[in-house]
Enzyme design. Structure first.
Site, mmCIF file in Angstrom:
data_model
loop_
_atom_site.group_PDB
_atom_site.id
_atom_site.type_symbol
_atom_site.label_atom_id
_atom_site.label_comp_id
_atom_site.label_asym_id
_atom_site.label_seq_id
_atom_site.Cartn_x
_atom_site.Cartn_y
_atom_site.Cartn_z
ATOM 1 N N ASP A 72 -2.396 -31.402 29.127
ATOM 2 C CA ASP A 72 -2.707 -30.942 30.486
ATOM 3 C C ASP A 72 -3.582 -31.986 31.205
ATOM 4 O O ASP A 72 -3.381 -32.269 32.386
ATOM 5 C CB ASP A 72 -3.434 -29.597 30.415
ATOM 6 C CG ASP A 72 -2.716 -28.626 29.497
ATOM 7 O OD1 ASP A 72 -1.589 -28.239 29.823
ATOM 8 O OD2 ASP A 72 -3.262 -28.297 28.424
ATOM 9 N N HIS B 142 -4.925 -23.217 27.325
ATOM 10 C CA HIS B 142 -3.674 -23.979 27.474
ATOM 11 C C HIS B 142 -2.570 -22.988 27.820
ATOM 12 O O HIS B 142 -1.808 -22.541 26.975
ATOM 13 C CB HIS B 142 -3.317 -24.743 26.201
ATOM 14 C CG HIS B 142 -1.946 -25.365 26.299
ATOM 15 N ND1 HIS B 142 -1.666 -26.416 27.147
ATOM 16 C CD2 HIS B 142 -0.772 -25.051 25.709
ATOM 17 C CE1 HIS B 142 -0.382 -26.719 27.060
ATOM 18 N NE2 HIS B 142 0.184 -25.910 26.195
#
Ligand SMILES: NC(=O)C1=CN([C@@H]2O[C@H](COP(=O)(O)OP(=O)(O)OC[C@H]3O[C@@H](n4cnc5c(N)ncnc54)[C@H](O)[C@@H]3O)[C@@H](O)[C@H]2O)C=CC1
Ligand SMILES: O=C([O-])CC(=O)C(=O)O
Length: 329
Positions: free
Chosen positions: A160, A188
């Site tokens: 990410d 996440h």
């Protein structure tokens, strides 16, 4: 080669991330170009034959740093003497599966693997959980390893983080290498919050350089947070090479440190910083030094960021409560 090889255990070794990851570990990209490694691969019995095929290919690369490959379908053996453990193998969500079902199925994997790490790994073990839901799987594993310091268990949000840097570079025309101090907060998952308010582009504040809150809210954040789903849509399979790349980045940074004046993002055990309940494995801005991650302290959290961080942390709290209710921790 006189250095003692580092034992690296990889679970889910026959999967698509495993295939993108193992060759890079064996070539020295995980730990450094002068660090010999021994690979210990863990698969379920149905995955062992494919892992053996990958091991044949690893042999065929004649990597100078690769000093051995062992394949197991037993976690106690696979984690025996492990210095680094990459927990990639997980039970994917299938049609009709509720979140509780997914957490329960993965609890059945990550609880026993945490215990196997506790009982068999080397004293300096470092664990990265990649398999989803990564933060809560990491929490489950950590809770089953009472003899291992909690800060050795981490969850991967580096993908990410890298996605956020790439999107910011695209928007501003800056070089990736000029971007620093990006942060991923929380889980996440699609609730994660990629934060550029402290980020810098060639030393100048990134949010001020962008000066476009609408782009942040309506484009940047959803693009980063939903990138995994977009990849699945386009490729017909989830991110593999980029996930393997992020796993390499995460461990390399953990072991070798962050650059002066920069930080990275990782899911680490909360010490209560920034209002994240103690003990949750949540993504934070972290520096790494001497083989340890430390949460960057003292950042101002503005009114744009606060509710976004809180929403993702609330999801982590709900996941933790659910696995508690299921008796998994
Ligand atoms: N944290 C992150 O940023 C990302 C996480 N992921 C997650 O990584 C995981 C792996 O992804 P892929 O490699 O694409 O999946 P995959 O399905 O191709 O491979 C998973 C492998 O794990 C094995 N496995 C299942 N249970 C196991 C167990 N108990 N012990 C050892 N091995 C086991 C399977 O046999 C399979 O070979 C998934 O949970 C995926 O959602 C994927 C991308 C990014
Ligand atoms: O949803 C998945 O399995 C893939 C994933 O985590 C990502 O690409 O961020």
């Amino acid at each position: 080669m006189t250095r003692t090889p580092v034992n690296v255990t990889v679970t889910g070794a026959a999967g698509q991330i495993g295939y993108a990851l193992l060759f890079r570990i064996a070539s020295g990209q995980l730990l450094g170009a002068d660090v010999p490694v021994k690979l210990r691969l863990l698969e379920i019995p149905q995955g062992v034959k494919a892992a053996e095929g990958t091991a044949m290919e690893l042999d065929d690369c004649a990597f100078p740093l690769l000093q051995g490959i062992d394949i197991f379908d037993d976690a106690n053996q696979a984690f025996s003497g492990a210095n680094v453990a990459l927990l990639v193998g997980a039970r994917p969500r299938t049609a009709g599966m509720e979140r509780g079902d997914l957490l329960a199925a993965n609890g059945g994997i990550f609880g026993p693997q945490g215990k196997a790490i506790n009982d068999n790994a080397a004293d300096d073990i470092k664990v990265l959980v990649v398999g989803n839901p990564a933060n809560t799987n990491a929490l489950i594993a950590q809770q089953h390893a009472p003899d291992v310091p909690a800060d050795r268990f981490t969850a991967m949000t580096r993908l990410d983080h890298n996605r956020a840097i790439a999107q910011l570079a695209k928007k501003t025309g800056a070089a990736v290498s000029d971007i620093s101090k990006v942060t991923i907060w929380g889980n996440h998952s699609a609730t994660q919050y990629p934060d550029i308010f402290h980020a810098e582009i060639a030393g100048k504040n990134a949010a001020e350089a962008v000066a476009d809150e609408q782009w942040l809210a309506d484009d940047f954040i959803p693009t980063v947070a939903k990138r995994g789903a977009a990849i699945i849509d386009a490729r017909g399979a989830s991110s593999a090479a980029s996930a393997a790349n992020a796993a390499i980045d995460h461990v390399y940074t953990w072991v070798n440190g962050t650059a002066e004046g920069d930080w990275t993002s990782a899911g680490v055990v909360s010490d209560g910083s920034y209002g994240v309940p103690e003990g949750l494995i949540s993504s934070f801005p972290v520096t790494a030094k001497n083989g340890r991650f430390e949460i960057v302290q003292g950042l101002d959290i503005n009114a744009f960021s606060r509710p976004r961080i809180d929403a993702s942390v609330a999801e982590l709290v709900a996941e933790r409560d659910e696995v508690k209710k299921l008796g998994l921790i």
